[in-house]
Design a protein around this motif. Sequence first.
Motif, PDB file in Angstrom:
ATOM      1  N   LEU B 313       0.812  -1.219   0.000  1.00 42.07           N
ATOM      2  CA  LEU B 313       0.000   0.000   0.000  1.00 42.07           C
ATOM      3  C   LEU B 313       0.847   1.273   0.000  1.00 42.07           C
ATOM      4  O   LEU B 313       0.517   2.255  -0.662  1.00 42.07           O
ATOM      5  CB  LEU B 313      -0.930   0.001   1.227  1.00 42.07           C
ATOM      6  N   CYS B 314       1.973   1.236   0.718  1.00 38.83           N
ATOM      7  CA  CYS B 314       2.744   2.467   0.941  1.00 38.83           C
ATOM      8  C   CYS B 314       3.711   2.790  -0.190  1.00 38.83           C
ATOM      9  O   CYS B 314       4.402   3.807  -0.134  1.00 38.83           O
ATOM     10  CB  CYS B 314       3.529   2.363   2.242  1.00 38.83           C
ATOM     11  N   VAL B 319       0.924   6.674   3.693  1.00 38.08           N
ATOM     12  CA  VAL B 319      -0.256   6.232   4.441  1.00 38.08           C
ATOM     13  C   VAL B 319      -0.243   6.903   5.814  1.00 38.08           C
ATOM     14  O   VAL B 319       0.792   6.928   6.484  1.00 38.08           O
ATOM     15  CB  VAL B 319      -0.257   4.701   4.597  1.00 38.08           C
ATOM     16  N   VAL B 320      -1.378   7.485   6.212  1.00 37.21           N
ATOM     17  CA  VAL B 320      -1.485   8.137   7.514  1.00 37.21           C
ATOM     18  C   VAL B 320      -2.052   7.161   8.544  1.00 37.21           C
ATOM     19  O   VAL B 320      -3.057   6.498   8.291  1.00 37.21           O
ATOM     20  CB  VAL B 320      -2.391   9.388   7.440  1.00 37.21           C
ATOM     21  N   ARG B 354       9.221   3.528   5.567  1.00 40.91           N
ATOM     22  CA  ARG B 354       8.326   2.750   4.678  1.00 40.91           C
ATOM     23  C   ARG B 354       7.137   3.589   4.223  1.00 40.91           C
ATOM     24  O   ARG B 354       6.080   3.050   3.881  1.00 40.91           O
ATOM     25  CB  ARG B 354       7.845   1.483   5.387  1.00 40.91           C
ATOM     26  N   ASN B 355       7.299   4.919   4.257  1.00 47.03           N
ATOM     27  CA  ASN B 355       6.261   5.812   3.725  1.00 47.03           C
ATOM     28  C   ASN B 355       4.962   5.779   4.528  1.00 47.03           C
ATOM     29  O   ASN B 355       3.875   5.975   3.982  1.00 47.03           O
ATOM     30  CB  ASN B 355       5.988   5.490   2.251  1.00 47.03           C
ATOM     31  N   ILE B 356       5.065   5.509   5.832  1.00 42.56           N
ATOM     32  CA  ILE B 356       3.909   5.597   6.725  1.00 42.56           C
ATOM     33  C   ILE B 356       4.098   6.799   7.647  1.00 42.56           C
ATOM     34  O   ILE B 356       5.148   6.956   8.255  1.00 42.56           O
ATOM     35  CB  ILE B 356       3.760   4.316   7.581  1.00 42.56           C
ATOM     36  N   LEU B 357       3.087   7.666   7.690  1.00 39.22           N
ATOM     37  CA  LEU B 357       3.132   8.856   8.540  1.00 39.22           C
ATOM     38  C   LEU B 357       2.342   8.576   9.815  1.00 39.22           C
ATOM     39  O   LEU B 357       1.119   8.500   9.784  1.00 39.22           O
ATOM     40  CB  LEU B 357       2.547  10.056   7.793  1.00 39.22           C
ATOM     41  N   ASN B 391       1.563  15.890   6.641  1.00 41.84           N
ATOM     42  CA  ASN B 391       2.747  16.679   6.949  1.00 41.84           C
ATOM     43  C   ASN B 391       3.811  15.818   7.610  1.00 41.84           C
ATOM     44  O   ASN B 391       3.699  15.474   8.782  1.00 41.84           O
ATOM     45  CB  ASN B 391       2.322  17.818   7.882  1.00 41.84           C
ATOM     46  N   SER B 392       4.869  15.498   6.836  1.00 38.29           N
ATOM     47  CA  SER B 392       5.882  14.577   7.376  1.00 38.29           C
ATOM     48  C   SER B 392       6.731  15.255   8.456  1.00 38.29           C
ATOM     49  O   SER B 392       7.415  14.584   9.218  1.00 38.29           O
ATOM     50  CB  SER B 392       6.785  14.086   6.238  1.00 38.29           C
TER      51      SER B 392
END
Lengths: 401, 401
Positions: B313-314, B319-320, B354-357, B391-392
């Motif tokens: 998914l990411c 992904v928040v 892994r692109n998860i916030l 917002n990372s």
Amino acid sequence: MEAGPPGSARPAEPGPCLSGQRGADHTASASLQSVAGTEPGRHPQAVAAVLPAGGCGERMGVPTPKQFCPILERPLISYTLQALERVCWIKDIVVAVTGENMEVMKSIIQKYQHKRISLVEAGVTRHRSIFNGLKALAEDQINSKLSKPEVVIIHDAVRPFVEEGVLLKVVTAAKEHGCSDYDLEFGTECLQLALKYCCTKAKLVEGSTDLWKVTYKRDLYAAESIIKERISQEICVVMDTEEDNKHVGHLLEEVLKSELNHVKVTSEALGHAGRHLQQIILDQCYNFVCVNVTTSDFQETQKLLSMLEESNLCILYPVVVVSVHFLDFKLVPPSQKMENLMQIREFAKEVKERNILLYGLLISYPQDDQKLQESLRQGAIIIASLIKERNSGLIGQLLIA
Amino acid sequence: MEAGPPGSARPAEPGPCLSGQRGADHTASASLQSVAGTEPGRHPQAVAAVLPAGGCGERMGVPTPKQFCPILERPLISYTLQALERVCWIKDIVVAVTGENMEVMKSIIQKYQHKRISLVEAGVTRHRSIFNGLKALAEDQINSKLSKPEVVIIHDAVRPFVEEGVLLKVVTAAKEHGCSDYDLEFGTECLQLALKYCCTKAKLVEGSTDLWKVTYKRDLYAAESIIKERISQEICVVMDTEEDNKHVGHLLEEVLKSELNHVKVTSEALGHAGRHLQQIILDQCYNFVCVNVTTSDFQETQKLLSMLEESNLCILYPVVVVSVHFLDFKLVPPSQKMENLMQIREFAKEVKERNILLYGLLISYPQDDQKLQESLRQGAIIIASLIKERNSGLIGQLLIA
């Protein structure tokens, strides 16, 4: 003449207006000139602007007419009026709105303190609306507060980023050129209107990227991002005059400078009745970082907030204030200061009413210099995020670096 | 066929492509057809796409060529490739990039796991780049993994929002129409190219709002906002199966539903190996609210995070995940739980890779029902803000409602 926030570097869009999207694009730079001319070079004695704003924005895909769509909670048309107001030589601005939006428009003018604005009823077509605006300017009544202009600029209510240079070009061209077949061939609506009803001359002049028109929802998104970027070009670090405060304040200032390139970072003391700070506020800096070093109260921040509330700075744009508190997490666990720092939630609710976005930031202050640098860097990233997004949903939060 | 995130309601842009900005706009819907025809109605056996991506983006006003400008940290061209990949009947996608960007392009294809992509060297002009792409498809070598197509779609690398319907129209028209003077009169670059070099027919077909081209910086802003909006259309509230957890979890779900209209709010239990949750992840929900009621640990959240990390998914979008913890501030001051909850900062750093916030949210849980509603409402506003902005810079923060 630049009375607005510092313009951000935007790419140059080549070509004249007619490379724009539709016929309506042309009207932004079409100007109507009465038979009475003006000296070339100089801009004329009396210039007025007419804004047709009777549209219902069906292409926008939103119920609100696009000129009233909010950007940072302020209606689009208010940004357009702001852009025209900045130009001192535009004496009158006539806005044509439908009867049902007349009250809305009046409240916008009042809330955002717009000057030199007159309202007329919009017509059933864009042509009619422009005509009604021109008629109001042409009428020679004793009790009309409008002065009869030499040149009238027709400007779309949904082109918020027009700048003085382009308007001056239009006004100058209005004097220097007659009406060309070229214009008519492209069927510029309001050029034809001008010829038909106002026995005037008209000419198409080059536009600029600033003239782009908010037509679709994506244009609203773009406009909001551009405006956010424009008002995020300067950050002022506010600190009191105690030595240690100044020390860590300047450390933070340095890190902000290195982390946020292209952003002007200044610093100012609150002491001495903050005379210099007053100037920074007058110069329209919309972002403040207030350093309260070892204290966990909000004395400095509250001083700054009152100064901001007394100023007119917050009328047009939301002002970001980050209340920074330093703490050696090793010696004092953050939790110990929490209760006190949680007060910020109440302050934030209060000042939000005045268009100030207040956030709290607790920065770890370890003895180790390298660790201090790292937590300052983390703090700078958080400050940059808060300023960039201006997220009103997160006001009053206490963030930790 | 909709393999992407749910499309958000966007306004309909009327008119054919030629109402767009420049000649280059036409190429998006110009299609090149080899002499071998296809049955009308059906889309042809072999369709390929050629993406000229050799531009240097001088109009963008940024050093990076626009096709490589990041949107949510992913290069623009990757979104365009994603849009074409979704269309199962496009067998090959040939991208023409300059030699100096060849490696960048390869790494993009690898990182975002793009399929069916071949790279060719861009030419000195856009024409040449298209020609090189066509040549690669036309070549009849044994060791060429490209199958010779019946129809080739030329698509700009900087039009990320093209949808299957438009592409199908193009391919169908490629069969049904010959080349008209009309097209040539408008001088569509690649139509002429087609005629000159490829002994093909060509036809201009209607485009749609999705075809708009990222040309200026403001278009990047618009694209980012559109993408953020698209992936924020669904929120999944994740809770374990204990009764009290489910109770408060459902309360939060209800408030989210009433606060965020137009957003689909679902809920799912983590129990039973989260079989249903797996499906929600497969269905590409990019926003999760994980409820850890009375606990101040992160068991539930960590389970969810591992599931997300295992999924793909990411890869394409951040992904928040909001880890929600309830607490009666009257009985237990938030500070008491702070130490423990501060762990979230470390988790957040990890999963960001892994692109998860990941964000933390502490919601006050008073006995008074009305107060509970108010703090839930406050929580919903914060959740909405976090999802909207992605917002990372604020990951790992513990927010308080």
